[in-house]
Each structure stands twice: as structure tokens, then as C-alpha cells.
Write an enzyme that holds these catalytic residues in place. Structure first.
Site, PDB file in Angstrom:
ATOM      1  N   LYS A  63      -5.698   3.231  -6.297  1.00 21.42           N
ATOM      2  CA  LYS A  63      -4.732   4.108  -5.627  1.00 21.42           C
ATOM      3  C   LYS A  63      -3.890   4.836  -6.648  1.00 21.42           C
ATOM      4  O   LYS A  63      -3.664   6.044  -6.541  1.00 21.42           O
ATOM      5  CB  LYS A  63      -3.810   3.297  -4.709  1.00 21.42           C
ATOM      6  CG  LYS A  63      -4.399   2.979  -3.373  1.00 21.42           C
ATOM      7  CD  LYS A  63      -3.488   2.023  -2.598  1.00 21.42           C
ATOM      8  CE  LYS A  63      -4.254   1.398  -1.456  1.00 21.42           C
ATOM      9  NZ  LYS A  63      -3.654   0.165  -0.954  1.00 21.42           N
ATOM     10  N   GLN A 110       1.050  -3.373   0.057  1.00 25.94           N
ATOM     11  CA  GLN A 110      -0.335  -3.836   0.169  1.00 25.94           C
ATOM     12  C   GLN A 110      -0.394  -5.130   0.984  1.00 25.94           C
ATOM     13  O   GLN A 110       0.336  -6.083   0.714  1.00 25.94           O
ATOM     14  CB  GLN A 110      -0.918  -4.050  -1.243  1.00 25.94           C
ATOM     15  CG  GLN A 110      -2.382  -4.449  -1.275  1.00 25.94           C
ATOM     16  CD  GLN A 110      -3.331  -3.337  -0.823  1.00 25.94           C
ATOM     17  OE1 GLN A 110      -3.026  -2.158  -0.939  1.00 25.94           O
ATOM     18  NE2 GLN A 110      -4.476  -3.723  -0.314  1.00 25.94           N
ATOM     19  N   ASP A 163       1.256   4.491   5.666  1.00 23.57           N
ATOM     20  CA  ASP A 163       0.237   3.595   6.202  1.00 23.57           C
ATOM     21  C   ASP A 163       0.199   3.653   7.725  1.00 23.57           C
ATOM     22  O   ASP A 163      -0.722   3.110   8.343  1.00 23.57           O
ATOM     23  CB  ASP A 163       0.576   2.159   5.784  1.00 23.57           C
ATOM     24  CG  ASP A 163      -0.496   1.520   4.947  1.00 23.57           C
ATOM     25  OD1 ASP A 163      -1.564   2.127   4.788  1.00 23.57           O
ATOM     26  OD2 ASP A 163      -0.257   0.413   4.455  1.00 23.57           O
TER      27      ASP A 163
HETATM   28  N1  GUN Z   1      -5.024  -3.904   2.790  1.00 22.24           N
HETATM   29  C1  GUN Z   1      -6.275  -3.475   3.073  1.00 22.24           C
HETATM   30  N2  GUN Z   1      -6.248  -2.226   3.574  1.00 22.24           N
HETATM   31  C2  GUN Z   1      -4.951  -1.850   3.609  1.00 22.24           C
HETATM   32  C3  GUN Z   1      -4.293  -0.655   4.027  1.00 22.24           C
HETATM   33  O1  GUN Z   1      -4.892   0.320   4.491  1.00 22.24           O
HETATM   34  N3  GUN Z   1      -2.953  -0.668   3.910  1.00 22.24           N
HETATM   35  C4  GUN Z   1      -2.264  -1.741   3.440  1.00 22.24           C
HETATM   36  N4  GUN Z   1      -0.943  -1.658   3.375  1.00 22.24           N
HETATM   37  N5  GUN Z   1      -2.837  -2.847   3.036  1.00 22.24           N
HETATM   38  C5  GUN Z   1      -4.186  -2.904   3.136  1.00 22.24           C
END
Ligand code: GUN
Length: 297
Positions: free
Chosen positions: A55, A99, A122
Site C-alpha cells: 500500500k 489494517q 475503507d
Molecule cells: N484486511 C484485509 N483486507 C482489508 C481491508 O480492505 N481493509 C482493512 N482495513 N483491513 C483489511
């Protein structure tokens, strides 16, 4: 023999990232600053660490600022809430992503609830979730939105189509169903308690599999000519001793012979998630500055 199309999510995601990069350049020119994305990683989960690193790299690659906050698994709920609050108030930060999953002693929903909905890239806060359910504009979870983009690119208008979403998670299944409903699909949400899943799946023009169980959806369950979005990313043992490989929730090779189109794993939905996260961050930055987001995003 493959007759169905294999959807190239990697190429689509590259195209989307290029559009975001253009939008970021325009934002910098008009606003005199760069959109910023803050990612919070708690603990040492290796898979999460890889995601967060990717990311960060891709955020910088589209010209945005990346802020990473790594915290030990021993962090307290209060400390984590304080960090979220600090990011809510940080003018450089347009998007906040915590996350998931978080270590067990932390209250995940309470942490998500603390995120300012305007920075909720998100799409997981109750405000974002509510907006989606009401059909109001807002930030939408990345994986479902990326899946919808692939579907619309493949099928055009989805109106009137029968869609089955397998899985009811907050991150994928539920928002995916809402998005498809918003496109006027007839939506069924199937899950672990669904009876006769094979026949439920068999009536669908669109199948979205998001259960996290390797190759659980068999090729013969899929109606000929259906379009399949496989959200699963499951690591399984490979034939070669000690090696692993990634498979989806769908038995792709079985399904590929009679589908209209299907996303592969890897290279299907996976690359879309980060591309949409960057898109959401630009959209959030534009909204904060009261300017229109670039068309087509
Ligand atoms: N863990 C796995 N996929 C995601 C996501 O799209 N967002 C977040 N915050 N955590 C994740």
C-alpha cells in the site's frame, strides 16, 4: 479448454492507478498540496505487513503521501484510539486505514467507529455503511467496489440480473450485496448456513465468492454463461514439497470452460483493492477541499 474470458484485474488496476495519478497531479496543481493516506498496522502478522508495505509503495507511486504507523501488538485500546484521533485532526491526512484484523484484546469496531467518516477510505464506519445502505454518495469498501468495477466493465448494465454473493462479511459480502442492489440486480446473500448452496449459485448470472475457503465453489455449480468474481485469496500446499500457491474460493479451471468471464487468483480482484483505496483517498481529499473528484473515477 478455456472458452470463458479470464478477467485481467491487474491490467484494470494499473489503468485505474494511472487515472488516480493524473487526478493527484491535478489536485496538487489546484490545491497546492498532495493527498495523504495514513495506514495503521498493529502487531507482527506477516501477511498484513506485506499488504501495508505494498500500500505504501503504491501510494507514493501515484504521487500521494504515505504515512505508516506501526504499533506493537501490546498497544492498549486507549492508545490506539488516541492515534486515530490524532490522524482525524492531522490536516495532511485525507484517508485513514486501520489494517484488520486487530489483535484479540482490541475492540475492532470501536476503533473503526473512531475514524472520522470523511477520512474513512475503507468505508467501514457506521456512517459510511449507512450511506451505502441508503444509496447516498459516500466512501465504499475497496474490494467490493473494485469487484463492481470489473463486473460493469465486463457486463455493462447489470440491471435485472440475478446475483449471488457468497459470504456476509462487513469487509466484502454485505457491502457487495448493497452495491449490486444499487445496480438493480436481484441479490441473494448466501453463507455458511445456506441450504443447497449449489442450486442457489446455479441460478445466478453473477456470482461473487467471498468465503475464504479454497476452491469451495465447484465449476458445475456455476450456470453456463455466468460471470464469476472470485474474492478469495487462499494459500494452499503446492504439488512440490514445501511450496505453497494461491487459490481462490472458486475451482477456476472447472468453471472456466462454461463461464462468460471469471477473475483469476492471483491477478483478479486482488490488485483492485489497493487501486480503489488510492481512488478513495483522492475522492476523500477532493471532498475535504470542496472540489469535484475527476470524472470517471
Ligand atoms: N484486511 C484485509 N483486507 C482489508 C481491508 O480492505 N481493509 C482493512 N482495513 N483491513 C483489511
Amino acid at each position: 479448454m478455456t472458452i470463458g474470458k479470464i478477467i485481467d484485474g491487474k491490467a484494470f488496476a494499473e489503468g485505474l492507478r494511472a487515472e488516480v495519478a493524473q487526478g493527484v497531479a491535478g489536485f496538487l496543481a489546484s490545491q497546492g498540496r498532495t493527498p495523504g493516506l495514513a495506514v495503521v498496522l498493529v502487531g507482527e502478522d506477516p501477511a498484513s505487513a506485506v499488504y501495508v508495505r505494498n500500500k505504501g509503495k503504491m501510494t507514493v507511486a501515484v504521487g500521494m503521501e504515505s504515512f505508516e504507523y506501526k504499533r506493537p501488538a501490546t498497544i492498549t485500546q486507549e492508545e490506539l484510539l488516541e492515534l486515530v484521533d490524532e490522524l482525524n485532526g492531522d490536516p495532511r491526512v485525507d484517508g485513514i486505514l486501520v489494517q484488520l484484523p486487530l489483535p484479540g484484546h482490541l475492540d475492532e469496531q470501536a476503533v473503526v467507529n473512531a475514524i472520522n467518516p470523511d477520512k474513512d477510505v475503507d468505508g467501514l464506519t457506521p456512517v459510511s455503511t449507512g450511506r451505502l445502505a441508503l444509496g447516498l454518495p459516500g466512501l465504499v469498501p475497496c474490494t467490493p467496489l473494485g469487484s463492481l468495477m470489473l463486473l460493469k466493465d465486463e457486463l455493462g448494465d447489470l440491471s435485472g440480473k440475478s446475483a449471488v454473493v457468497i459470504g456476509r462479511s462487513i469487509l466484502v459480502g454485505k457491502p457487495m450485496a448493497q452495491l449490486l442492489l444499487g445496480e438493480n440486480c436481484t441479490v441473494t446473500i448466501a453463507h455458511s448456513r445456506t441450504q443447497d448452496l449449489a442450486s442457489v449459485v446455479h441460478q445466478a448470472d453473477i456470482v461473487v465468492a467471498a468465503v475464504g475457503r479454497p476452491e469451495m465453489v465447484k465449476g458445475e455449480w456455476i450456470k453456463p454463461g455466468a460471470t464469476v468474481i472470485d474474492v478469495g485469496i487462499n494459500r494452499v500446499a503446492a504439488e512440490e514439497e514445501g511450496k505453497t500457491r494461491l487459490v481462490g474460493d472458486v475451482a477456476t479451471a472447472e468453471a472456466a470452460s462454461h463461464v462468460r468471464a471469471i477473475t483469476p487468483v492471483p491477478g483478479g480482484v486482488g490488485p483492485m483493492t489497493i487501486a480503489v483505496l488510492l481512488r478513495n483517498t483522492l475522492v476523500a481529499a477532493c471532498a475535504r477541499e470542496g472540489v469535484e473528484a475527476p470524472k470517471g473515477l
